[in-house]
Enzyme design. Structure first.
Site, short mmCIF file in Angstrom:
data_model
loop_
_atom_site.label_atom_id
_atom_site.label_comp_id
_atom_site.label_asym_id
_atom_site.label_seq_id
_atom_site.Cartn_x
_atom_site.Cartn_y
_atom_site.Cartn_z
N GLU A 251 -23.64 -5.93 56.83
CA GLU A 251 -24.39 -5.37 57.65
C GLU A 251 -24.15 -6.08 59.19
OE1 GLU A 251 -25.80 -2.60 56.78
OE2 GLU A 251 -26.16 -2.80 54.61
N GLU A 382 -22.71 -5.98 72.37
CA GLU A 382 -24.25 -5.90 71.99
C GLU A 382 -24.72 -7.06 72.49
OE1 GLU A 382 -24.68 -7.68 68.01
OE2 GLU A 382 -26.32 -6.28 67.43
P1 NAD Z 1 -24.77 -14.62 63.13
O1 NAD Z 1 -23.69 -14.02 62.51
O2 NAD Z 1 -24.62 -15.75 64.04
O3 NAD Z 1 -25.37 -15.57 61.69
C1 NAD Z 1 -25.80 -14.83 60.60
C2 NAD Z 1 -25.93 -15.71 59.49
O4 NAD Z 1 -24.47 -16.06 59.15
C3 NAD Z 1 -26.58 -17.08 59.63
O5 NAD Z 1 -27.22 -17.44 58.46
C4 NAD Z 1 -25.51 -18.07 59.95
O6 NAD Z 1 -25.77 -19.38 59.71
C5 NAD Z 1 -24.35 -17.55 59.11
N1 NAD Z 1 -23.03 -17.75 59.58
C6 NAD Z 1 -22.58 -17.94 60.88
N2 NAD Z 1 -21.15 -18.04 61.01
C7 NAD Z 1 -20.97 -17.93 59.59
C8 NAD Z 1 -19.80 -18.67 59.11
N3 NAD Z 1 -18.62 -18.66 59.68
N4 NAD Z 1 -19.34 -18.29 57.81
C9 NAD Z 1 -20.65 -18.21 56.96
N5 NAD Z 1 -21.78 -18.02 57.62
C10 NAD Z 1 -22.02 -17.87 58.93
O7 NAD Z 1 -25.99 -13.59 63.26
P2 NAD Z 1 -27.34 -13.98 63.93
O8 NAD Z 1 -27.17 -14.15 65.41
O9 NAD Z 1 -28.19 -14.89 63.07
O10 NAD Z 1 -27.94 -12.39 63.83
C11 NAD Z 1 -27.75 -11.32 64.87
C12 NAD Z 1 -26.80 -10.53 64.49
O11 NAD Z 1 -27.27 -9.77 63.26
C13 NAD Z 1 -26.66 -9.41 65.66
O12 NAD Z 1 -25.33 -9.09 65.94
C14 NAD Z 1 -27.36 -8.26 64.78
O13 NAD Z 1 -26.92 -6.96 65.21
C15 NAD Z 1 -27.16 -8.27 63.45
N6 NAD Z 1 -27.99 -7.91 62.43
C16 NAD Z 1 -27.27 -6.74 61.48
C17 NAD Z 1 -28.23 -6.03 60.83
C18 NAD Z 1 -27.39 -4.58 60.16
O14 NAD Z 1 -28.40 -4.30 59.15
N7 NAD Z 1 -26.51 -4.12 60.32
C19 NAD Z 1 -29.52 -6.32 60.72
C20 NAD Z 1 -29.87 -7.53 61.25
C21 NAD Z 1 -29.28 -8.13 62.14
#
Ligand code: NAD
Length: 478
Positions: A251, A382
């Protein structure tokens, strides 16, 4: 209890601690242990052992009962969960009370109930001897699954995957965002009290790249990955999972459009767009960032939206009347303000906001923009903040073309008074979800997810159970 990992039924605080910051005032409110490679290994081993131990032997009925107990356990400690979520995110307390925590509870109840509604296909197959054969499907868990969650709706989104993963019989390794570890730690306490066998649910804290997140996705003992977060992170995780062909459910990000037609209920469209742009300070993947309005009502709509944006009350989570909280971090504030600046440099007209208020914490102003070109970065990328850009359209066809001209495809909203138009337009939107005359109205049984850069696969209801289990066909010659 201090923030801790939960591995094989035990809480532990191993690893170098990092600081946890309150976004509402920027102060340090605690420390979080960062899981190292050895800790991740131990958690994977505990999860694998659970699959072959008493957790693996549990039937649907027992697992369902445990999920209900988890939901009830969250309910009993409701205000603690609310406080944890508010402390980590700075969101208005009412939002945590009415959305985040109730939805997390609902996730556990819903997947426990869904186990009972499950049916599988069976076929009677003709054979030459006339006796036939019976084909039927057996569903088995994927094994050990990593659940990696973001910070915007911490417990809601973590439980959205943890509940179906457990319902389907997997052993779970959950990693919340490094920015929001508190409600996940409370969840581990509730899971522990609910009596799940050791190793069925494990919690690891840490960062993503070069930390617990990446270690989990690259681990040969992890059979599948369910991830919510940025699209770029999804790409990195997919590369990592590709090494061993591990299945993924993603997601990801969005740049969601709203289409406002002149035949819409004007007040409802304005109120709905205010909600869809500014809820949780725009930090919901489903939030609207592009608004296309039929030209005859464009000026009036921009003015109405801007007026409302200017009066949104920013404040601390517990201040009565607070309508919008801060962004999650100093870094995210800088990113969002960077887009505000880019928009101004690109010639945008700023109808509301455009900067940051003079106060501590990571607040930015609710912002309403017009005048940018469709190819400008603030219209394409975004931002994940309380901001939208509005542009006019003349025809239904043009509205659809503008809405669909995006790398993302998560959700879209259509505001119209015409039933025919609603049914004409909605299915032609290149998104996983289309709302008509509403926003974020969710039924947990419906498919949820995005197309293009917004995700891979569908979650929700049976779709989640389908991802978290593997169908196996058994063919019996009669
Ligand atoms: P992010 O991708 O920075 O981090 C999300 C998670 O992934 C965190 O737990 C982080 O520690 C982990 N992570 C980061 N890099 C990683 C890697 N290389 N390997 C494994 N894990 C890793 O996202 P964020 O800033 O926490 O959240 C915001 C984003 O999430 C926005 O883009 C938003 O649109 C998206 N989002 C999508 C949905 C959906 O249902 N489509 C819902 C909520 C948020």
């Amino acid at each position: 209890m201090p923030l801790a990992h939960y591995i094989g039924g035990r809480f532990e605080e191993s690893g170098v601690p990092f600081e946890l910051v309150d976004p509402a005032d920027g102060t340090v409110i605690g420390t979080v242990p960062e899981a190292d490679a050895a800790t991740v290994d131990r958690a994977v081993t505990a999860a694998r052992a659970a699959l072959t131990g008493s957790w693996g032997a549990c039937g649907d009925q027992e697992r369902g009962a445990m999920l209900h107990r988890i939901a009830e356990g969250i309910q009993v400690r409701f205000e603690e969960f609310v406080a944890a979520e508010v402390a980590d995110t700075g969101k208005p307390v009412e939002l945590a009370r009415t959305v985040d925590i109730p939805r997390a509870i609902a996730n556990f109840h819903a997947y426990a109930d869904l186990l009972w509604g499950r049916a599988e296909d069976s076929y009677h197959t003709p054979t030459e001897d006339g006796a036939g054969a019976l084909n039927y499907t057996v569903r088995r868990p994927l094994g050990v699954v990593a659940v990696i969650a973001p910070w915007n709706l911490p417990l809601l989104l973590l439980s959205w995957k943890v509940a179906p993963a457990l319902a389907a019989g997997n052993a779970v390794l959950a990693k919340p965002s490094e920015l929001t570890p508190s409600s996940a730690t409370l969840l581990a306490e509730v899971v522990d009290a609910a009596g799940l066998p050791a190793g069925a649910f494990n919690l690891l804290h840490g960062f993503g790249a070069d930390s617990a997140g990446a270690m989990l996705t690259a681990h040969s003992g992890v059979d599948a990955i369910a991830f919510t977060g940025e699209s770029a992170t999804g790409s990195a995780i997919m590369r990592s999972a590709a090494q061993r062909l591990a299945p993924v459910s993603f997601e990801l990000g969005g740049k969601n459009p709203a289409l406002v037609f002149a035949d819409a209920d004007f007040e409802a469209a304005v109120a709905g767009t205010v909600r869809s742009v500014f809820t949780n300070a725009g930090q919901v993947c489903l939030c609207t960032e592009r608004v296309y309005v039929e030209r005859s009502i464009f000026g009036e709509f921009v003015e109405a939206l801007a007026e409302r944006a200017k009066t949104l009350r920013l404040g601390a989570p517990y201040d009565p009347g607070t309508e919008m909280g801060p962004l999650i971090s100093a870094q995210h504030k800088e990113k969002v303000l960077g887009y505000y600046e880019l928009a101004k440099q690109g010639g945008a007209t700023v109808h509301a906001g455009g900067g940051a208020p003079d106060r501590s914490g990571f607040f930015v102003e609710p912002t309403v923009l017009t005048g940018l070109r469709e190819q400008d970065r603030p219209v394409r990328e975004e931002i994940f903040g309380p901001v939208c850009h509005l542009a006019p359209f003349d025809t239904e066809e043009e509205a659809l073309q503008l809405a669909n001209d995006s790398e993302y495809g998560l959700a879209a909203t259509v505001w119209t008074g015409s039933l025919s138009r609603a049914h004409r337009v909605a299915p032609r939107l290149q998104t996983g979800i289309a709302w008509v005359n509403c926003w974020n109205l969710r039924d947990l049984r419906t498919p949820f997810g995005g197309v293009k850069a917004s995700g891979i696969g569908r979650e929700g209801g049976k779709h989640s159970l389908d991802f978290f289990s593997e169908p196996m066909n058994v063919c019996v010659k009669l």
